[in-house]
Design a protein around this motif. Sequence first.
Motif, short mmCIF file in Angstrom:
data_model
loop_
_atom_site.label_atom_id
_atom_site.label_comp_id
_atom_site.label_asym_id
_atom_site.label_seq_id
_atom_site.Cartn_x
_atom_site.Cartn_y
_atom_site.Cartn_z
N UNK A 33 0.79 -1.19 -0.05
CA UNK A 33 0.01 -0.08 -0.11
C UNK A 33 1.03 1.30 0.05
N UNK A 34 0.28 2.31 -0.84
CA UNK A 34 1.23 3.44 -0.74
C UNK A 34 0.76 4.57 0.22
N UNK A 35 1.75 5.16 0.84
CA UNK A 35 1.44 5.97 1.96
C UNK A 35 0.91 7.26 1.11
N UNK A 36 1.09 7.32 0.16
CA UNK A 36 0.63 8.72 -0.56
C UNK A 36 -0.60 8.66 -1.56
N UNK A 37 -1.59 7.42 -0.91
CA UNK A 37 -2.67 7.58 -1.68
C UNK A 37 -3.54 8.63 -1.27
N UNK A 83 -13.72 13.46 8.57
CA UNK A 83 -14.24 14.10 9.92
C UNK A 83 -13.76 13.08 10.86
N UNK A 84 -13.05 12.00 10.74
CA UNK A 84 -12.75 10.90 11.62
C UNK A 84 -11.98 11.57 12.86
N UNK A 85 -12.22 10.96 13.87
CA UNK A 85 -11.70 11.71 14.92
C UNK A 85 -10.19 10.92 14.91
N UNK A 86 -9.18 11.73 15.94
CA UNK A 86 -8.08 11.09 15.78
C UNK A 86 -7.90 9.33 16.26
N UNK A 87 -8.50 9.19 17.44
CA UNK A 87 -8.26 7.85 17.63
C UNK A 87 -8.83 6.78 16.63
N UNK A 88 -10.01 7.09 15.79
CA UNK A 88 -10.35 6.02 14.75
C UNK A 88 -9.27 6.18 13.47
N UNK A 89 -8.54 7.42 13.20
CA UNK A 89 -7.59 7.35 12.36
C UNK A 89 -6.38 6.71 12.74
N UNK A 90 -5.91 6.82 14.06
CA UNK A 90 -4.77 5.98 14.55
C UNK A 90 -5.20 4.44 14.51
N UNK A 91 -6.36 4.04 14.83
CA UNK A 91 -6.79 2.70 14.76
C UNK A 91 -6.64 2.07 13.25
N UNK A 92 -7.10 2.84 12.37
CA UNK A 92 -7.25 2.53 11.12
C UNK A 92 -5.86 2.52 10.55
N UNK A 93 -4.73 3.28 10.99
CA UNK A 93 -3.57 3.10 10.90
C UNK A 93 -2.85 2.13 11.13
N UNK A 94 -3.14 1.82 12.29
CA UNK A 94 -2.45 0.49 12.97
C UNK A 94 -3.04 -0.76 12.40
N UNK A 95 -4.07 -0.77 11.95
CA UNK A 95 -4.63 -1.79 11.09
C UNK A 95 -4.14 -2.04 9.78
N UNK A 96 -3.46 -1.12 9.23
CA UNK A 96 -2.67 -1.18 7.93
C UNK A 96 -2.94 -0.15 6.90
N UNK A 97 -4.02 0.76 7.51
CA UNK A 97 -4.46 1.73 6.26
C UNK A 97 -3.40 2.99 6.49
N UNK A 98 -2.28 3.00 6.19
CA UNK A 98 -1.22 3.70 6.56
C UNK A 98 -1.52 5.17 5.76
N UNK A 99 -2.18 5.27 4.72
CA UNK A 99 -2.79 6.58 4.36
C UNK A 99 -3.43 7.48 5.35
N UNK A 100 -4.09 6.77 6.30
CA UNK A 100 -4.83 7.42 7.27
C UNK A 100 -3.72 8.64 8.14
N UNK A 101 -2.66 7.92 8.22
CA UNK A 101 -1.47 8.98 9.17
C UNK A 101 -1.47 10.38 8.33
N UNK A 102 -1.50 10.50 7.08
CA UNK A 102 -1.48 11.71 6.35
C UNK A 102 -2.50 12.73 7.06
#
Lengths: 158, 194
Positions: free
Chosen positions: B1-5, B11-30
């Motif tokens: 998965x590219x990080x630059x997708x 409107x997701x809150x921080x915790x949800x973004x982090x959880x999704x990032x930790x589950x592999x959706x690294x683009x959420x980190x952006x």
Amino acid sequence: MTKQQPPEWWQETAQHYWDGTLSPQEAHDFKEALEKDFQARQAFEKTQQTLDSLAKIDIIPPAGLSDRIMTTIQTLEKQQPKQSLFSANTLKLAASLLLIIGIAGVSFSKLEPTPNKINQPHSQSTMSDQELETALIEAYVSWEQLEESHRQFNEELG
Amino acid sequence: MTLLTFSPPTALDDAELIQRCLRGEKAMFKHLVDRYSTRIYQLVFSMVQHTHTAEDITQDIFIKVYQQLHRYNLKQPFFPWVTTIAKNTAKSHLRKRPLPLLNNPNEDNSEIENIASTNLVEETLYDSQAQERLLIGIQALKPEIQQALLLKHSAEWTCEEIAKALNTNVNTIKTWLKRGREKLISHYNGETDS
């Protein structure tokens, strides 16, 4: 800052001041009030000027900083070897366990050749995941026995 | 998965973004970087007072945040956690390379000159000597007062935001700002500072 005076008062008093119709004390007080007001306004202007200059220090990150950060992270990820699903401690434990199993397997085959899966001649090269899992469970269950076998094996080796 | 997708504003809150990032959706980190990089950059700039250095440190901070994301406690607010990493990283940088002072002839002044040339706009309104006096004045202040002044008047943070970022209370920030302004005005107007 000197107390703010109503404009009407200033205008009227200033007129009397310039007309020379104020008493000497009134004229002195008025002049003093004017000086204080002037100083206060100067101080205020200096403050404002300083704060305006501070506000002109433009603290805005350069355009594209987010992209640069993400690109760097991506590059670092590519450079790093893929992380194992297991922690270092888990791997150490697994390695120790496999070593014991291996030793125990040899011991069993020498000391007590009971027909279990580990000791079957073909099992060493064809052990399936299922067989490995069974062997691991057996190893946990018969931990003491394994330790004893290990000890005996070491004795044999001298 | 590219990080630059490319991903749309969320409107997701921080915790949800982090959880999704930790589950592999690294683009959420952006999204997290987009959300907080300006604030973190401003905080760092208020400490190091140099654009390129602040940019580099901000990048280091977000790399650390990314690498340590699995250690973040989702029950705690995210920004203070990032702020802590930011302050420690900037402090570490300052320990290695303290801010040069303009009035020290042995120090390298290029960074300060850089601020004056790149950050102060409409220079025609204020002569370079006045700008230099202001910057000397800022650097003569205690670090926490420098930070409070820059965050308040240059980055336009509220006193409440500054207090949270600097782990203190609003009244302390107001006191620092008052003291800082007084000293800075003395410097800026060419008076002798005590």
